[in-house]
Write an enzyme that holds these catalytic residues in place. Structure first.
Site, PDB file in Angstrom:
ATOM      1  N   TRP A   1      21.336 118.252 102.639  1.00  0.00           N
ATOM      2  CA  TRP A   1      21.573 116.891 102.058  1.00  0.00           C
ATOM      3  C   TRP A   1      20.910 116.437 103.358  1.00  0.00           C
ATOM      4  CZ3 TRP A   1      19.150 116.522  97.610  1.00  0.00           C
ATOM      5  CH2 TRP A   1      19.014 116.791  96.631  1.00  0.00           C
TER       6      TRP A   1
ATOM      7  N   ASP B   1      26.286 109.472 103.555  1.00  0.00           N
ATOM      8  CA  ASP B   1      25.808 109.821 102.045  1.00  0.00           C
ATOM      9  C   ASP B   1      26.989 110.299 100.505  1.00  0.00           C
ATOM     10  OD1 ASP B   1      25.218 111.060  99.504  1.00  0.00           O
ATOM     11  OD2 ASP B   1      23.643 113.061 100.791  1.00  0.00           O
TER      12      ASP B   1
ATOM     13  N   LYS C   1      26.564 112.486  89.665  1.00  0.00           N
ATOM     14  CA  LYS C   1      27.427 113.851  90.112  1.00  0.00           C
ATOM     15  C   LYS C   1      29.181 113.540  89.692  1.00  0.00           C
ATOM     16  CE  LYS C   1      23.211 115.649  93.018  1.00  0.00           C
ATOM     17  NZ  LYS C   1      23.843 114.923  93.509  1.00  0.00           N
TER      18      LYS C   1
HETATM   19  C1  PLP Z   1      22.093 115.058  95.234  1.00  0.00           C
HETATM   20  C2  PLP Z   1      22.733 114.590  95.868  1.00  0.00           C
HETATM   21  C3  PLP Z   1      21.056 114.048  96.622  1.00  0.00           C
HETATM   22  C4  PLP Z   1      20.077 114.248  95.791  1.00  0.00           C
HETATM   23  O1  PLP Z   1      19.722 113.181  94.847  1.00  0.00           O
HETATM   24  P1  PLP Z   1      18.775 112.492  93.349  1.00  0.00           P
HETATM   25  O2  PLP Z   1      19.640 111.238  93.068  1.00  0.00           O
HETATM   26  O3  PLP Z   1      18.055 113.306  93.540  1.00  0.00           O
HETATM   27  O4  PLP Z   1      18.169 111.826  94.667  1.00  0.00           O
HETATM   28  C5  PLP Z   1      21.649 113.608  97.285  1.00  0.00           C
HETATM   29  N1  PLP Z   1      22.644 113.719  98.560  1.00  0.00           N
HETATM   30  C6  PLP Z   1      23.768 114.217  97.732  1.00  0.00           C
HETATM   31  C7  PLP Z   1      25.153 114.976  99.085  1.00  0.00           C
HETATM   32  C8  PLP Z   1      23.634 115.134  96.720  1.00  0.00           C
HETATM   33  O5  PLP Z   1      24.761 115.592  95.937  1.00  0.00           O
END
Ligand code: PLP
Length: 366
Positions: A106, A178, A202
């Protein structure tokens, strides 16, 4: 009804009580004072009194749960965390340089996307994405407009258990995190953070809602090309209603916030998450049949990738798990093996059921 345990990395399992409440309110959302709205949340104007109450309650509950200081704004946006990989540099980079610590897929994606809008510089990384390089050795350029990390790498299972203190490292630039896959699983030290973003699917609620928490002094620096709907200052001025927000996802997130509050808040979630992670890692570590390759000091409490010693047994493992009501354990295709995502909504009993299965499957192979 006993539902199966769903270990999906995202969209992920939600508490049955929350889903049931949403079902009860699907056709006719009741006001907190008992009046009937006569409609479901999906059918409400985002400018209505009813939705205004839902939005304000969700904002207040999130601020309380995460102890978000007053000088941070909470924005409910769309586009997911991947869109934020572009939206953050559009808002914070001024077209200059930004730094990235790459600890998994990521943050790697964040670095690549930011390169379209600014000079994206690699500050530190780790071969194989099984660890986090010591912040004392990071080469941070003080001219960078911000430093980006992924505080929990969902695919590789690597988590920052303490956020880096950039001021103490002699480089007082905003830290961008993030936190998609561990938001609300543990408290956050906001004194170390400039901006945090994450998708909701998540650990919060349904896909379609993106959470941004941004320090007020970072607003108002967007590049002219930044789309208005993605300009943090404009979204903040309009209280996340510059355009239609993802109303139903905000409502569901609000129900999750109330569910967490009723269970003792983020500190209680953290205690339970520690217990779940310890149970699973401890079993994996004492077994010669299963393996996790991440440095124990930075293993994720939320996403646990693991491998069978005999990978020819992978399909049988997954089939046996499904028969026991243990779903979505297949690892991400870039890593292989297995992955158990054990977010807030996964009870200790679910992790115990998984450990029981790991033990039984191993015994069958002997
Ligand atoms: C799932 C995830 C993403 C991507 O998220 P989207 O909503 O599909 O854009 C980005 N960063 C992390 C840490 C994630 O777990």
């Amino acid at each position: 009804m006993q539902r199966p345990y769903n270990f999906s990395a995202g969209p992920a399992t939600m508490p049955a009580a929350v889903l049931q409440r949403a079902a009860d309110e699907m056709l006719d959302w009741p006001f907190p004072d008992g009046r009937r709205s006569g409609m479901g949340v999906m059918e409400m104007s985002h400018r209505s009194e009813a939705f205004g109450l839902i939005l304000e309650q969700a904002l207040a509950d999130l601020r309380e749960l995460l102890a978000i200081p007053e000088h941070f704004r909470i924005l409910f946006m769309q586009g997911g965390a991947l869109a934020e990989n572009a939206i953050v540099p559009l808002n914070l980079s001024r077209g200059e340089a930004a730094g990235f610590v790459v600890t998994g897929s990521w943050s790697q994606k964040s670095l690549a996307e930011a390169g379209k809008y600014c000079q994206a510089q690699l500050v530190a990384t780790c071969d194989g994405y099984t660890g986090i390089p010591d912040p004392a050795g990071w080469h941070i350029d003080g001219r960078n407009r911000y430093l980006h990390i992924c505080s929990n790498e969902t695919i590789h299972g690597v988590e920052f258990h303490t956020l880096p203190d950039l001021a103490a490292l002699g480089c007082d630039i905003p830290l961008v995190i993030d936190f998609s896959s561990h938001v609300l699983s543990r408290p956050i030290d906001w004194s170390r953070v400039g901006l945090a973003f994450g998708g909701a699917q998540k650990n919060i609620g349904p896909a379609g809602l993106t959470l941004v928490v941004v320090r007020e002094d970072l607003l108002g620096q967007a590049l002219p090309a930044c789309p208005s709907a993605f300009n943090y200052e404009i979204v903040a001025k309009n209280n996340s209603m510059y355009n239609t927000p993802p109303t139903y996802a905000i409502y569901m997130a609000g129900l999750i916030f109330q569910w967490i509050k009723a269970r003792g808040g983020v500190a209680a979630m953290e205690a339970q998450n520690i217990a779940k992670a310890e149970l699973l890692y401890h079993f994996i570590d004492q077994s010669a049949f299963y393996r996790n390759d991440v440095d124990p000091a930075v293993r994720s409490r939320m996403n646990v990738p693991f491998f069978l010693a005999d990978e020819s047994r992978n399909a049988a493992f997954l089939e046996g798990a499904r028969e026991r009501g243990l779903l979505q354990l297949k690892g991400h295709k870039s890593v292989g093996g297995m992955r158990a995502s054990i977010y807030n909504a996964m009870p200790l009993a679910g992790v115990q059921a998984l450990v029981d299965y790991l033990r039984d499957f191993e015994a069958e192979q002997a």
